[in-house]
Scaffold this motif. Structure first.
Motif, PDB file in Angstrom:
ATOM      1  N   LEU A 193       0.697  -1.256   0.021  1.00 48.49           N
ATOM      2  CA  LEU A 193      -0.051  -0.042  -0.115  1.00 48.49           C
ATOM      3  C   LEU A 193       0.787   1.250   0.025  1.00 48.49           C
ATOM      4  O   LEU A 193       0.470   2.409  -0.537  1.00 48.49           O
ATOM      5  CB  LEU A 193      -0.926   0.075   1.277  1.00 48.49           C
TER       6      LEU A 193
ATOM      7  N   GLN B 250     -11.555  -1.149   3.028  1.00 46.86           N
ATOM      8  CA  GLN B 250     -10.466  -1.256   3.923  1.00 46.86           C
ATOM      9  C   GLN B 250      -9.323  -0.358   3.516  1.00 46.86           C
ATOM     10  O   GLN B 250      -8.790   0.174   4.526  1.00 46.86           O
ATOM     11  CB  GLN B 250      -9.993  -2.701   3.745  1.00 46.86           C
ATOM     12  N   VAL B 251      -9.020  -0.341   2.338  1.00 49.52           N
ATOM     13  CA  VAL B 251      -7.895   0.456   1.833  1.00 49.52           C
ATOM     14  C   VAL B 251      -8.162   2.031   2.390  1.00 49.52           C
ATOM     15  O   VAL B 251      -7.371   2.784   2.968  1.00 49.52           O
ATOM     16  CB  VAL B 251      -7.619   0.329   0.580  1.00 49.52           C
TER      17      VAL B 251
ATOM     18  N   LEU C  62      -7.654  -5.343  -3.615  1.00 51.24           N
ATOM     19  CA  LEU C  62      -7.919  -5.074  -2.179  1.00 51.24           C
ATOM     20  C   LEU C  62      -9.579  -4.703  -1.933  1.00 51.24           C
ATOM     21  O   LEU C  62      -9.872  -3.946  -3.088  1.00 51.24           O
ATOM     22  CB  LEU C  62      -6.855  -4.510  -1.511  1.00 51.24           C
ATOM     23  N   ASP C  63      -9.927  -4.819  -0.967  1.00 48.16           N
ATOM     24  CA  ASP C  63     -11.257  -4.027  -0.423  1.00 48.16           C
ATOM     25  C   ASP C  63     -11.099  -2.832  -0.333  1.00 48.16           C
ATOM     26  O   ASP C  63     -10.237  -2.246   0.465  1.00 48.16           O
ATOM     27  CB  ASP C  63     -11.969  -4.819   0.898  1.00 48.16           C
ATOM     28  N   LEU C  64     -12.026  -2.131  -1.221  1.00 46.98           N
ATOM     29  CA  LEU C  64     -11.870  -0.580  -1.233  1.00 46.98           C
ATOM     30  C   LEU C  64     -12.069   0.094   0.035  1.00 46.98           C
ATOM     31  O   LEU C  64     -11.371   1.068   0.734  1.00 46.98           O
ATOM     32  CB  LEU C  64     -12.795   0.170  -2.276  1.00 46.98           C
TER      33      LEU C  64
ATOM     34  N   SER D 198      -6.338  -0.050  -4.381  1.00 48.39           N
ATOM     35  CA  SER D 198      -7.291  -1.192  -4.123  1.00 48.39           C
ATOM     36  C   SER D 198      -7.588  -1.777  -5.427  1.00 48.39           C
ATOM     37  O   SER D 198      -7.561  -3.200  -5.451  1.00 48.39           O
ATOM     38  CB  SER D 198      -8.446  -0.752  -3.375  1.00 48.39           C
TER      39      SER D 198
ATOM     40  N   ALA E  85      -6.752   5.613  -2.735  1.00 49.23           N
ATOM     41  CA  ALA E  85      -7.450   4.216  -2.288  1.00 49.23           C
ATOM     42  C   ALA E  85      -8.149   3.520  -3.453  1.00 49.23           C
ATOM     43  O   ALA E  85      -7.926   2.281  -3.475  1.00 49.23           O
ATOM     44  CB  ALA E  85      -8.334   4.544  -1.175  1.00 49.23           C
TER      45      ALA E  85
END
Length: 202
Positions: free
Chosen positions: A39, A72-73, A68-70, A63, A59
């Motif tokens: 990240l 969460q990022v 990755l889960d948006l 993501s 993000a």
């Protein structure tokens, strides 16, 4: 002779601990280090530091590319600014250096959200004679342009400057321009090197 001391902020003056930040966001221990590396070395995050992307835009990009889960990022990126708590021992050191007559400067890679947070929540920045943030000038360390801008903006001669940064490449870039450098590992070793290199006690 050194008369000007230039500080990086993250991991030097303020806490920057991506793994702990991810832990606070509920990321499992075994995922914290690899996810932090992905990240915060992603090109989108570097553009946040450069000031060309908002945190929310970064993000979305990171993501998507990293699968990755948006949400969460976004949560992780938004948690960065509040995590930048000053180290008390470094604030004390800065105060002593200022009282000893040294001119103090900041040269830091930092996004606009984090800059705003520090300016609104911390008063230690008032100790500095000049501040150059990457997101406000469009350049990031270790690009030569940001060091040249620092010298030009504050009318500094490189041989009179001592730069403290936790990144070895950032120090090496400064040294190529004639700026003295201290690779920051911890408070104790940096304090010792300052005592050895500075012409006046503090």
């Amino acid at each position: 002779m050194v008369a000007n001391i230039v500080f990086d902020l993250g991991k030097v003056v303020v806490r920057w601990d991506p793994e702990s930040l991810l832990a606070q966001c509920g990321i499992a221990p075994e995922q914290q280090t690899p996810l932090a590396q992905k990240l915060f070395s992603h090109s989108a995050w570097l553009e946040v530091d450069r000031g060309t992307l908002a945190t929310s835009q970064a993000a979305v990009l990171s993501s998507g590319e990293l699968k990755l889960d948006l949400h969460q990022v976004k949560q992780i990126y938004q948690a960065v600014a509040p995590s930048l708590e000053p180290f008390p021992e470094m604030l004390s050191l800065i105060e002593r250096l200022k009282k000893a007559g040294y001119s103090l400067y900041v040269l830091s890679n930092m996004g606009l959200d984090s800059i705003s947070h520090l300016r609104n929540q911390s008063n230690f920045l008032s100790q500095f004679d000049g501040i150059l943030f990457s997101a406000e000038c469009g350049h990031i360390k270790p690009e030569e342009a940001i060091y040249q801008l620092l010298l030009r903006e504050f009318s500094l001669e490189p041989q009179t400057c001592l730069f403290i940064d936790d990144s070895k490449p950032n120090i090496e870039a400064a040294e190529r321009l004639g700026i003295h450098g201290i690779h920051h590992l911890d408070y104790r070793t940096t304090h010792q090197q300052l005592q050895e290199q500075l012409p006046h006690p503090f």
